[in-house]
Motif scaffolding. Sequence first.
Motif, PDB file in Angstrom:
ATOM      1  N   GLY A  10       0.837  -1.200   0.000  1.00 46.23           N
ATOM      2  CA  GLY A  10       0.000   0.000   0.000  1.00 46.23           C
ATOM      3  C   GLY A  10       0.866   1.241   0.000  1.00 46.23           C
ATOM      4  O   GLY A  10       1.824   1.337  -0.719  1.00 46.23           O
ATOM      5  N   GLU A  11       0.602   2.148   0.834  1.00 45.57           N
ATOM      6  CA  GLU A  11       1.208   3.485   0.908  1.00 45.57           C
ATOM      7  C   GLU A  11       2.731   3.480   0.726  1.00 45.57           C
ATOM      8  O   GLU A  11       3.490   3.718   1.657  1.00 45.57           O
ATOM      9  CB  GLU A  11       0.843   4.127   2.246  1.00 45.57           C
ATOM     10  N   GLU A  12       3.188   3.234  -0.517  1.00 47.58           N
ATOM     11  CA  GLU A  12       4.627   3.125  -0.763  1.00 47.58           C
ATOM     12  C   GLU A  12       5.384   4.415  -0.500  1.00 47.58           C
ATOM     13  O   GLU A  12       6.591   4.397  -0.296  1.00 47.58           O
ATOM     14  CB  GLU A  12       4.911   2.620  -2.179  1.00 47.58           C
ATOM     15  N   ASP A  13       4.683   5.544  -0.458  1.00 47.61           N
ATOM     16  CA  ASP A  13       5.373   6.795  -0.148  1.00 47.61           C
ATOM     17  C   ASP A  13       5.888   6.801   1.283  1.00 47.61           C
ATOM     18  O   ASP A  13       6.765   7.587   1.631  1.00 47.61           O
ATOM     19  CB  ASP A  13       4.480   8.004  -0.427  1.00 47.61           C
ATOM     20  N   GLU A  26      24.223  12.410   8.274  1.00 46.39           N
ATOM     21  CA  GLU A  26      24.786  13.236   7.201  1.00 46.39           C
ATOM     22  C   GLU A  26      24.169  12.930   5.838  1.00 46.39           C
ATOM     23  O   GLU A  26      24.478  13.590   4.850  1.00 46.39           O
ATOM     24  CB  GLU A  26      26.300  13.013   7.078  1.00 46.39           C
ATOM     25  N   THR A  27      23.300  11.936   5.775  1.00 44.89           N
ATOM     26  CA  THR A  27      22.740  11.470   4.508  1.00 44.89           C
ATOM     27  C   THR A  27      21.698  12.442   3.959  1.00 44.89           C
ATOM     28  O   THR A  27      20.938  13.043   4.709  1.00 44.89           O
ATOM     29  CB  THR A  27      22.087  10.083   4.706  1.00 44.89           C
ATOM     30  N   THR A  28      21.663  12.565   2.641  1.00 48.11           N
ATOM     31  CA  THR A  28      20.609  13.289   1.944  1.00 48.11           C
ATOM     32  C   THR A  28      19.817  12.264   1.143  1.00 48.11           C
ATOM     33  O   THR A  28      20.397  11.442   0.439  1.00 48.11           O
ATOM     34  CB  THR A  28      21.198  14.347   0.998  1.00 48.11           C
ATOM     35  N   ILE A  29      18.499  12.289   1.274  1.00 48.87           N
ATOM     36  CA  ILE A  29      17.627  11.353   0.570  1.00 48.87           C
ATOM     37  C   ILE A  29      16.852  12.125  -0.498  1.00 48.87           C
ATOM     38  O   ILE A  29      16.316  13.198  -0.220  1.00 48.87           O
ATOM     39  CB  ILE A  29      16.652  10.657   1.548  1.00 48.87           C
ATOM     40  N   LEU A  30      16.799  11.550  -1.687  1.00 49.69           N
ATOM     41  CA  LEU A  30      16.019  12.122  -2.787  1.00 49.69           C
ATOM     42  C   LEU A  30      15.017  11.072  -3.241  1.00 49.69           C
ATOM     43  O   LEU A  30      15.362   9.904  -3.379  1.00 49.69           O
ATOM     44  CB  LEU A  30      16.925  12.475  -3.966  1.00 49.69           C
ATOM     45  N   LEU A  38      10.680  16.284  -7.416  1.00 47.30           N
ATOM     46  CA  LEU A  38      11.733  15.663  -6.629  1.00 47.30           C
ATOM     47  C   LEU A  38      11.747  16.233  -5.222  1.00 47.30           C
ATOM     48  O   LEU A  38      11.712  17.443  -5.031  1.00 47.30           O
ATOM     49  CB  LEU A  38      13.096  15.898  -7.297  1.00 47.30           C
ATOM     50  N   VAL A  39      11.801  15.331  -4.229  1.00 51.24           N
ATOM     51  CA  VAL A  39      11.900  15.739  -2.828  1.00 51.24           C
ATOM     52  C   VAL A  39      13.325  15.474  -2.374  1.00 51.24           C
ATOM     53  O   VAL A  39      13.875  14.399  -2.601  1.00 51.24           O
ATOM     54  CB  VAL A  39      10.911  14.952  -1.942  1.00 51.24           C
ATOM     55  N   LEU A  40      13.949  16.447  -1.741  1.00 49.49           N
ATOM     56  CA  LEU A  40      15.291  16.337  -1.200  1.00 49.49           C
ATOM     57  C   LEU A  40      15.186  16.623   0.290  1.00 49.49           C
ATOM     58  O   LEU A  40      14.665  17.670   0.682  1.00 49.49           O
ATOM     59  CB  LEU A  40      16.215  17.345  -1.886  1.00 49.49           C
ATOM     60  N   LEU A  41      15.657  15.696   1.117  1.00 47.30           N
ATOM     61  CA  LEU A  41      15.613  15.959   2.556  1.00 47.30           C
ATOM     62  C   LEU A  41      16.906  15.542   3.227  1.00 47.30           C
ATOM     63  O   LEU A  41      17.570  14.612   2.801  1.00 47.30           O
ATOM     64  CB  LEU A  41      14.405  15.273   3.205  1.00 47.30           C
ATOM     65  N   LYS A  42      17.260  16.274   4.257  1.00 48.44           N
ATOM     66  CA  LYS A  42      18.439  15.958   5.061  1.00 48.44           C
ATOM     67  C   LYS A  42      17.977  15.091   6.225  1.00 48.44           C
ATOM     68  O   LYS A  42      17.069  15.465   6.981  1.00 48.44           O
ATOM     69  CB  LYS A  42      19.096  17.229   5.582  1.00 48.44           C
ATOM     70  N   VAL A  43      18.586  13.925   6.362  1.00 47.23           N
ATOM     71  CA  VAL A  43      18.189  12.981   7.399  1.00 47.23           C
ATOM     72  C   VAL A  43      18.287  13.612   8.782  1.00 47.23           C
ATOM     73  O   VAL A  43      17.398  13.420   9.619  1.00 47.23           O
ATOM     74  CB  VAL A  43      19.039  11.693   7.306  1.00 47.23           C
TER      75      VAL A  43
END
Length: 60
Positions: A10-13, A26-30, A38-43
Amino acid sequence: GECYVIEVAGEEDLAVLPCILMANPETTILYGQPNEGLVLLKVSDMKDKAQKLIDGFIEE
């Protein structure tokens, strides 16, 4: 060198939540967000919020 599989029915987001919790600060997830782009977030900015969301889930 570690490898993980995250399976979401289901809700794969929501798959980004465990990614945030498992990643180094320190990881950045896109990732792609439908109709948004595109969503870019700093962990480091999202770990507490991700944990609170997961803590609020109800297991069925």
